[in-house]
Design a protein around this motif. Structure first.
Motif, mmCIF file in Angstrom:
data_model
loop_
_atom_site.group_PDB
_atom_site.id
_atom_site.type_symbol
_atom_site.label_atom_id
_atom_site.label_comp_id
_atom_site.label_asym_id
_atom_site.label_seq_id
_atom_site.Cartn_x
_atom_site.Cartn_y
_atom_site.Cartn_z
ATOM 1 N N THR A 44 0.842 -1.189 0.000
ATOM 2 C CA THR A 44 0.000 0.000 0.000
ATOM 3 C C THR A 44 0.879 1.241 0.000
ATOM 4 O O THR A 44 2.032 1.209 0.447
ATOM 5 N N LEU A 45 0.301 2.319 -0.498
ATOM 6 C CA LEU A 45 0.924 3.638 -0.490
ATOM 7 C C LEU A 45 -0.101 4.596 0.093
ATOM 8 O O LEU A 45 -1.222 4.694 -0.428
ATOM 9 N N SER A 46 0.258 5.265 1.177
ATOM 10 C CA SER A 46 -0.632 6.243 1.790
ATOM 11 C C SER A 46 -0.054 7.629 1.594
ATOM 12 O O SER A 46 1.134 7.851 1.845
ATOM 13 N N LEU A 47 -0.893 8.556 1.137
ATOM 14 C CA LEU A 47 -0.511 9.953 0.981
ATOM 15 C C LEU A 47 -1.363 10.796 1.920
ATOM 16 O O LEU A 47 -2.573 10.602 1.993
ATOM 17 N N GLU A 48 -0.720 11.724 2.602
ATOM 18 C CA GLU A 48 -1.435 12.662 3.465
ATOM 19 C C GLU A 48 -0.864 14.039 3.229
ATOM 20 O O GLU A 48 0.329 14.192 3.002
ATOM 21 N N GLN B 246 -11.047 14.230 5.263
ATOM 22 C CA GLN B 246 -10.638 15.620 5.087
ATOM 23 C C GLN B 246 -11.166 16.377 6.293
ATOM 24 O O GLN B 246 -12.251 16.083 6.791
ATOM 25 N N GLY B 247 -10.387 17.338 6.754
ATOM 26 C CA GLY B 247 -10.840 18.095 7.918
ATOM 27 C C GLY B 247 -9.841 19.154 8.300
ATOM 28 O O GLY B 247 -8.879 19.436 7.583
ATOM 29 N N GLY B 248 -10.074 19.749 9.453
ATOM 30 C CA GLY B 248 -9.191 20.787 9.957
ATOM 31 C C GLY B 248 -9.846 21.540 11.091
ATOM 32 O O GLY B 248 -11.046 21.437 11.324
ATOM 33 N N THR C 155 -9.717 25.418 13.585
ATOM 34 C CA THR C 155 -9.781 26.868 13.433
ATOM 35 C C THR C 155 -8.548 27.466 12.788
ATOM 36 O O THR C 155 -8.660 28.264 11.862
ATOM 37 N N ASN C 156 -7.380 27.117 13.240
ATOM 38 C CA ASN C 156 -6.135 27.704 12.737
ATOM 39 C C ASN C 156 -5.309 26.700 11.952
ATOM 40 O O ASN C 156 -4.082 26.721 12.013
ATOM 41 N N GLU C 157 -5.983 25.839 11.217
ATOM 42 C CA GLU C 157 -5.301 24.807 10.455
ATOM 43 C C GLU C 157 -5.709 24.875 8.983
ATOM 44 O O GLU C 157 -6.725 25.475 8.636
ATOM 45 N N LYS C 158 -4.940 24.245 8.140
ATOM 46 C CA LYS C 158 -5.293 24.055 6.729
ATOM 47 C C LYS C 158 -6.111 22.770 6.615
ATOM 48 O O LYS C 158 -5.968 21.848 7.420
ATOM 49 N N THR C 159 -6.944 22.686 5.590
ATOM 50 C CA THR C 159 -7.760 21.496 5.368
ATOM 51 C C THR C 159 -6.857 20.349 4.930
ATOM 52 O O THR C 159 -5.992 20.515 4.073
ATOM 53 N N THR C 160 -7.085 19.174 5.504
ATOM 54 C CA THR C 160 -6.267 18.008 5.192
ATOM 55 C C THR C 160 -6.842 17.239 4.007
ATOM 56 O O THR C 160 -8.020 17.376 3.663
ATOM 57 N N TRP C 161 -6.000 16.427 3.394
ATOM 58 C CA TRP C 161 -6.390 15.556 2.284
ATOM 59 C C TRP C 161 -5.570 14.286 2.403
ATOM 60 O O TRP C 161 -4.383 14.327 2.777
ATOM 61 N N SER C 162 -6.172 13.127 2.091
ATOM 62 C CA SER C 162 -5.410 11.875 2.130
ATOM 63 C C SER C 162 -6.066 10.813 1.266
ATOM 64 O O SER C 162 -7.253 10.906 0.936
ATOM 65 N N ALA C 163 -5.285 9.820 0.914
ATOM 66 C CA ALA C 163 -5.767 8.673 0.144
ATOM 67 C C ALA C 163 -4.794 7.514 0.353
ATOM 68 O O ALA C 163 -3.603 7.725 0.576
ATOM 69 N N THR C 164 -5.317 6.289 0.273
ATOM 70 C CA THR C 164 -4.493 5.090 0.371
ATOM 71 C C THR C 164 -4.694 4.261 -0.892
ATOM 72 O O THR C 164 -5.833 4.002 -1.296
ATOM 73 N N PHE C 165 -3.592 3.860 -1.500
ATOM 74 C CA PHE C 165 -3.592 3.087 -2.739
ATOM 75 C C PHE C 165 -3.137 1.666 -2.420
ATOM 76 O O PHE C 165 -2.104 1.477 -1.773
ATOM 77 N N THR C 166 -3.900 0.682 -2.881
ATOM 78 C CA THR C 166 -3.565 -0.724 -2.663
ATOM 79 C C THR C 166 -3.149 -1.326 -3.994
ATOM 80 O O THR C 166 -3.932 -1.324 -4.954
ATOM 81 N N ARG C 167 -1.905 -1.802 -4.039
ATOM 82 C CA ARG C 167 -1.370 -2.353 -5.287
ATOM 83 C C ARG C 167 -2.114 -3.620 -5.673
ATOM 84 O O ARG C 167 -2.415 -4.466 -4.828
#
Length: 157
Positions: A68-72, A129-131, A133-145
């Motif tokens: 797997t490859l996880s990106l955040e 995805q979330g965040g 008050t004083n944060e940037k919005t998060t993004w993530s995904a996991t790829f399964t080979r």
């Protein structure tokens, strides 16, 4: 002593998804990453082959390999148009909704110091995805080979 051996910077990794909608080989960079993790042992399955003649020592055969490859990172948009980063948008709005045999797509990654891409056929699981008050919005995904990995030469633009 390791000679001239040096560790590489994590920020030098590049991730791209293939836009399978175009009909030609088109790769979209996935921007905004702050963390990644490649797990080359995920989904591995083994068979216990320990027998009397193993003389009390455990033995096994690997029956299945996986990874797997996880990106955040950060949810990215174009400052002028407000459009989401094309790589993130492709994952979120096209790839993530495919089912069955259509759920596989290609992703590739490499470090900027490398001359070959690691290329996977994979499925994707979108992340939260979330965040705050004083944060940037998060993004993530996991790829399964799916299947064996391949490689491709880096071609200069």
């Amino acid at each position: 002593m390791a000679g001239n051996s040096r560790p590489i910077d994590a920020r030098g990794w590049i991730f791209e998804v293939e836009d399978a909608e175009t009909g030609t080989e088109t790769w979209l960079p996935v921007l905004g990453q702050t963390t990644f993790n490649v797990n080359p042992g995920e989904n591995e399955e083994t068979a216990d082959i320990t027998a009397f003649d193993s003389e009390g020592q455990y033995e096994q055969d690997v029956m299945q390999r996986g990874a797997t490859l996880s990106l955040e990172g950060q949810y990215r948009v174009d400052k002028t148009t407000g459009a989401q980063d094309p790589g993130q948008a492709y994952i979120d709005t096209i790839w993530a909704y495919r089912l069955g045999s259509d759920s596989q797509n290609r992703i590739r990654y490499r470090h900027k110091s490398q001359s070959k891409w690691a290329v996977w056929d994979a499925t994707v699981t979108p992340g939260e995805q979330g965040g705050g008050t004083n944060e940037k919005t998060t993004w993530s995904a996991t790829f399964t080979r799916c299947g064996a990995p391949t490689t491709a030469d880096v071609v200069a633009p």
